[in-house]
Design a protein around this motif. Structure first.
Motif, PDB file in Angstrom:
ATOM      1  N   PHE A 188       0.807  -1.218   0.000  1.00 41.73           N
ATOM      2  CA  PHE A 188       0.000   0.000   0.000  1.00 41.73           C
ATOM      3  C   PHE A 188       0.846   1.276   0.000  1.00 41.73           C
ATOM      4  N   GLN A 189       0.214   2.344  -0.507  1.00 42.43           N
ATOM      5  CA  GLN A 189       0.780   3.679  -0.375  1.00 42.43           C
ATOM      6  C   GLN A 189      -0.364   4.691  -0.339  1.00 42.43           C
ATOM      7  N   ILE A 190      -0.136   5.782   0.367  1.00 44.13           N
ATOM      8  CA  ILE A 190      -1.102   6.879   0.411  1.00 44.13           C
ATOM      9  C   ILE A 190      -0.835   7.794  -0.782  1.00 44.13           C
ATOM     10  N   CYS A 191      -1.885   8.180  -1.473  1.00 41.58           N
ATOM     11  CA  CYS A 191      -1.736   9.053  -2.636  1.00 41.58           C
ATOM     12  C   CYS A 191      -2.853  10.089  -2.638  1.00 41.58           C
ATOM     13  N   SER A 192      -2.784  11.013  -3.548  1.00 42.99           N
ATOM     14  CA  SER A 192      -3.804  12.054  -3.670  1.00 42.99           C
ATOM     15  C   SER A 192      -4.789  11.678  -4.767  1.00 42.99           C
TER      16      SER A 192
END
Length: 380
Positions: free
Chosen positions: A179-183
């Protein structure tokens, strides 16, 4: 699609079902299922109770002023005042009067509740549960074409997926290759940037639905045979009879090829029966990912909008009462996957559901209090 027929007539019928809409002009009635209503009713107030428990234990003193709980009433989604709520569950919460003069009453957990919490924490910390939770979350993201969802949408399913309360800090960091946090490159109604959780890369080993696993006899090493007419389990309550023309349609619809929810079926004509079978496959897999095999209908429709299904989820719930049940208990509407329950009990109980039932037991456990104790409680 690999679907063989022996006659030109059947081939023509199959082509017609795949490309056009054949659902009969008949109203599929809603019939109350008392067992599934009971399954939903059992968990009444469980979510706000666990949210309050988490807030209490986040305090250094492991106690919380009743006034502070009252200030968080909306955030906790308490159904009544904070004081009345904690008094409803004396086996979970204990109201105490601090020794300092003019101090406000506080609430803390009972020893019984603390014991269950400690066991729950061990489950949440176990490597088996953490991997299971991460895979459920990854599969949810894999149901989307973009492999990402706004954090606000995921928060709606956090409880149902069995994720830790603060899963961003307490789970995602252990799976940096997932996972990664993105906009989302857009702003919410308050003008704030919308953040999303994104699956870094597609995972073929997870792209096998519950229906496909069942068809393969749970042996995922066997090669999947795409286009097979896998039929969904149908469980109707006693006294529920489909009209003959509806039943005939369902029987033919079940014979259509099964398209995995992890495949893109948006190339299908949106009003065709084949598109509806794929829609049902997506909705079925979504509910199967949840530890309780149910969630609020509002959550389903919210996710459906993000997946691009619009009203198609709504139609699927109406057309297939033998697969899905919508309960009206607990002042909301809850979508339940029928096959996952025998009467009001889960067929396969996830460890998190085992812990939640421990809390439910305490919620319903009466506590004998002396008259003097009851008097002091009323004064508060």
């Amino acid at each position: 699609m690999a679907f063989s027929t022996s006659s030109a007539t059947n081939r023509h019928l199959l082509h017609r079902l795949i490309t056009i809409r054949t659902f009969v002009d008949a109203k599929v009635k809603w019939v109350r299922d008392p067992y599934l209503d009971t399954a939903v009713q059992k968990e009444k107030n469980l979510k706000p109770l666990l949210s309050l428990k988490t807030l209490i234990l986040s305090q250094p003193s492991k106690t919380l002023p009743i006034s502070a709980a009252a200030a968080h009433k909306q955030h906790l989604n308490l159904p009544t005042t904070a004081l009345k709520f904690v008094q409803m569950y004396p086996s979970i919460f204990q109201v105490i009067q601090p020794t300092k003069p003019l101090s406000l009453p506080h609430v803390k957990l009972t020893p019984q509740a603390l014991t269950v919490h400690k066991e729950e924490t061990q489950v949440l910390k176990s490597s088996i549960h953490r991997k299971d939770a991460a895979e459920r979350l990854a599969k949810l993201l894999m149901l989307t074409r973009a492999r990402r969802l706004p954090l606000g949408v995921i928060d709606k399913f956090k409880f149902d997926l069995g994720l830790p309360h603060n899963y961003i800090l307490n789970l995602l960091s252990d799976f940096p290759d997932y996972f990664q946090i993105c906009s989302m490159n857009c702003k919410d109604s308050n003008g704030c940037e919308v953040l999303a959780l994104e699956l870094i890369s597609w995972r073929d080993e997870l792209a096998v639905s519950a229906m496909e696993k069942r068809e393969m006899g749970m042996n995922v090493s066997h090669e999947r045979k795409r286009g097979r007419p896998i039929a969904f389990p149908m469980r109707l309550p006693n006294g529920f009879d489909l009209e003959k023309k509806v039943k005939n349609w369902v029987d033919e619809w079940q014979k259509l090829p099964y398209i995995s929810p992890y495949e893109d079926g948006f190339h299908l004509s949106p009003n065709s029966d084949q598109a509806e079978k794929w829609t049902v496959a997506v909705l079925h897999e979504l509910l199967h990912l949840l530890v309780s095999k149910k969630t609020e209908k509002e959550n389903v429709f919210c996710l459906g909008d993000h997946l691009g299904f619009g009203v198609r989820f709504k139609k699927a719930l109406v057309h297939h009462p033998g697969i899905f049940y919508v309960s009206n208990k607990n002042s909301t509407q809850t979508v339940v996957l029928r096959e996952s329950y025998r009467k009001d009990f889960l067929v396969e109980k996830h460890p998190m559901m085992g812990m939640r039932h421990r809390y439910i037991y305490l919620m319903n456990k009466p506590v004998k209090r002396s008259k003097s104790d009851r008097g002091r409680m009323d004064e508060h």
